[in-house]
Design a protein around this motif. Structure first.
Motif, short mmCIF file in Angstrom:
data_model
loop_
_atom_site.label_atom_id
_atom_site.label_comp_id
_atom_site.label_asym_id
_atom_site.label_seq_id
_atom_site.Cartn_x
_atom_site.Cartn_y
_atom_site.Cartn_z
N SER A 23 -54.27 -4.05 28.86
CA SER A 23 -54.85 -2.73 28.69
C SER A 23 -56.27 -2.70 29.26
O SER A 23 -57.11 -3.49 28.86
CB SER A 23 -54.88 -2.36 27.21
N ARG A 25 -59.37 -0.65 29.21
CA ARG A 25 -59.91 0.39 28.33
C ARG A 25 -61.06 1.10 29.03
O ARG A 25 -62.17 0.58 29.14
CB ARG A 25 -60.29 -0.24 27.01
N TYR A 123 -53.47 -1.52 14.57
CA TYR A 123 -54.90 -1.73 14.81
C TYR A 123 -55.65 -1.36 13.54
O TYR A 123 -55.37 -0.33 12.94
CB TYR A 123 -55.43 -0.81 15.90
C1 9YT Z 1 -48.35 2.04 24.93
C2 9YT Z 1 -49.13 1.19 24.01
O1 9YT Z 1 -49.54 1.62 22.98
N1 9YT Z 1 -49.33 -0.05 24.40
C3 9YT Z 1 -50.06 -1.00 23.65
C4 9YT Z 1 -51.47 -1.20 24.17
C5 9YT Z 1 -52.36 -0.03 23.89
N2 9YT Z 1 -52.08 1.05 24.75
C6 9YT Z 1 -53.80 -0.46 24.09
O2 9YT Z 1 -54.28 -1.24 23.29
O3 9YT Z 1 -54.43 0.00 25.01
#
Ligand code: 9YT
Length: 129
Positions: A23, A25, A123
């Motif tokens: 990911s 961010r 999370y």
């Molecule tokens: C689609 C999804 O939720 N994938 C898990 C990773 C999440 N998007 C993230 O932490 O950026």
């Protein structure tokens, strides 16, 4: 305003790698938008258990295909390029990637950046320091 380039996120602490996904961010809580925005690659052939009890998430698939299974009803939701799914019920689900899937994910409340899934696919809410 600001501009954030994906190439400037890759290789920094804002690129988070888990077994099934990476990911990038792009915008986080610190950016003050009230949501976070991530460019996430889900690896082909993987199944990920996810349950965001503390967040709402929208996920726009811009490349690839797979499916989501919502666990409360075992419903299978095929997902492909140009489709968005919204986890508006904090839905516990499995995400299965048939191919690599590139997802633009938006989280409300925003994540801070350090989160990765715990054993329940959750999370935590991270409070201000
Ligand atoms: C689609 C999804 O939720 N994938 C898990 C990773 C999440 N998007 C993230 O932490 O950026």
């Amino acid at each position: 305003m600001k501009v954030v380039a994906l190439k400037d996120i890759i290789g920094t602490e804002q690129e988070v790698k888990a077994d099934n996904w990476t990911s990038r961010r792009l915008l986080l809580k610190k950016d003050g938008m009230g949501y976070s925005v991530h460019d996430t690659i889900i690896k082909a052939g993987t199944e990920t258990h996810i349950w965001y009890q503390n967040h709402l998430e929208s996920v726009y698939c811009i490349e690839g295909e797979g499916e989501v299974v919502t666990l409360k009803d075992n419903k299978v939701w095929p997902i492909k390029k140009d489709e968005i799914y919204a986890l508006d019920q904090h839905d516990e689900h499995l995400l299965r990637a048939k191919t690599d899937m590139r997802m633009v994910c938006v989280f409300n409340p925003p994540i801070t950046g350090a989160e990765t899934h715990d054993e329940n696919g959750v999370y935590p809410v991270v409070e201000d320091e």
